[in-house]
Design a protein around this motif. Structure first.
Motif, PDB file in Angstrom:
ATOM      1  N   CYS A  88       0.845  -1.190   0.000  1.00  0.00           N
ATOM      2  CA  CYS A  88       0.000   0.000   0.000  1.00  0.00           C
ATOM      3  C   CYS A  88       0.887   1.248   0.000  1.00  0.00           C
ATOM      4  O   CYS A  88       1.990   1.249   0.552  1.00  0.00           O
ATOM      5  CB  CYS A  88      -0.908   0.007   1.225  1.00  0.00           C
ATOM      6  SG  CYS A  88      -2.061   1.422   1.251  1.00  0.00           S
ATOM      7  N   HIS A 141      -2.202  -4.014   4.984  1.00  0.00           N
ATOM      8  CA  HIS A 141      -1.931  -3.563   6.356  1.00  0.00           C
ATOM      9  C   HIS A 141      -3.202  -3.241   7.119  1.00  0.00           C
ATOM     10  O   HIS A 141      -4.253  -2.970   6.537  1.00  0.00           O
ATOM     11  CB  HIS A 141      -0.988  -2.357   6.345  1.00  0.00           C
ATOM     12  CG  HIS A 141      -1.628  -1.109   5.791  1.00  0.00           C
ATOM     13  ND1 HIS A 141      -2.182  -0.143   6.600  1.00  0.00           N
ATOM     14  CD2 HIS A 141      -1.816  -0.697   4.520  1.00  0.00           C
ATOM     15  CE1 HIS A 141      -2.667   0.826   5.835  1.00  0.00           C
ATOM     16  NE2 HIS A 141      -2.463   0.520   4.569  1.00  0.00           N
ATOM     17  N   CYS A 144      -6.259  -0.070   6.795  1.00  0.00           N
ATOM     18  CA  CYS A 144      -5.942   0.527   5.486  1.00  0.00           C
ATOM     19  C   CYS A 144      -7.040   1.525   5.090  1.00  0.00           C
ATOM     20  O   CYS A 144      -8.219   1.187   5.034  1.00  0.00           O
ATOM     21  CB  CYS A 144      -5.831  -0.570   4.423  1.00  0.00           C
ATOM     22  SG  CYS A 144      -5.443   0.071   2.779  1.00  0.00           S
TER      23      CYS A 144
HETATM   24 ZN   LIG Z   1      -3.451   1.169   2.944  1.00  0.00          ZN
END
Ligand SMILES: [Zn+2]
Length: 228
Positions: A88, A141, A144
């Protein structure tokens, strides 16, 4: 620390579509054979390096003494990253830091929600074909924001809308299941992205030796959990 995440064999999923997607394309075949003389780091060894690096990172409050100058010099003319990380764009999840690695170690692709589009798939294909990288990590994660937006709504302004609409099916898939919806959606999105890479990345002859693993990063502890 004996746990080893299960590997998804890209080849098994790619073989079914190889005839159409790859077999008759001479350019693709040429790309696949264009390996550099990269030292072979097996997927298993690559995961072990990432696990050890994350353990160092999570158990230390600072990171200093990293030989960045030496790594810069060693990689100035070429690169042999031992893992591809699809992560991400979230500023708190930098793979090089989270896995305590150096310049030249990781080939990192980051988008909000760790999604992959054609550019990302092309980047993965490049790293496998030309840099000899054998391991692909899809790293989501905790908490998010992109997944949170997809949980909250099916649409968003501008290009954020593309991100939300691409994550939305993962949210829908876990609605009504036990546990925390956001956490479940984060995990489901990781699985779906890994599956998309398995189905769509054109890895040619290298597919049989490339593995995909899935992981989720804990913002509080700094630990990476490897998903089954
Ligand atoms: Zn994220």
């Amino acid at each position: 620390m004996k746990f080893t995440p299960p590997f998804t064999n890209v080849a098994a999923l790619l073989i079914a579509s190889a005839g159409m997607a790859y077999g008759n394309d001479p350019h693709a075949a040429a790309a696949s054979s264009a390996h550099t003389a990269a030292p072979a780091v097996t997927p298993e060894a690559a995961v072990a390096k990432l696990m050890a690096g994350n353990a160092r990172y999570a158990s230390n409050s600072t990171s200093s003494g990293k030989p960045t100058g030496k790594a810069r010099a060693a990689n100035a003319q070429t690169q042999h990253p031992f893992a591809i990380v699809v992560g991400c764009a979230d500023s708190r999840t930098s793979p090089e830091i989270v896995f305590d690695q150096n310049l030249g170690d990781l080939f990192v692709i980051r988008t909000a929600g760790n999604l992959v589009d054609d550019y990302a798939l092309g980047s993965i294909e490049y790293a496998v074909a030309h840099l000899g990288t054998k391991l692909i990590v899809v790293l989501g994660h905790e908490r998010c924001g992109a997944v949170k937006a997809a949980v909250a709504s099916g649409s968003a302004p501008g290009h954020v809308g593309s991100i939300v609409s691409d994550i939305r099916p993962a949210v829908k898939a876990v609605e009504g299941t036990a546990g925390d919806l956001l956490e479940n959606a984060v995990n489901e999105n990781i699985y779906r992205v890994a599956d998309k890479i398995s189905r769509k990345a054109v890895l040619g002859d290298a597919a049989s030796s490339v593995r995909i693993v899935r992981a989720v990063y804990d913002l509080d502890t700094g630990k990476v959990e490897w998903l089954k």
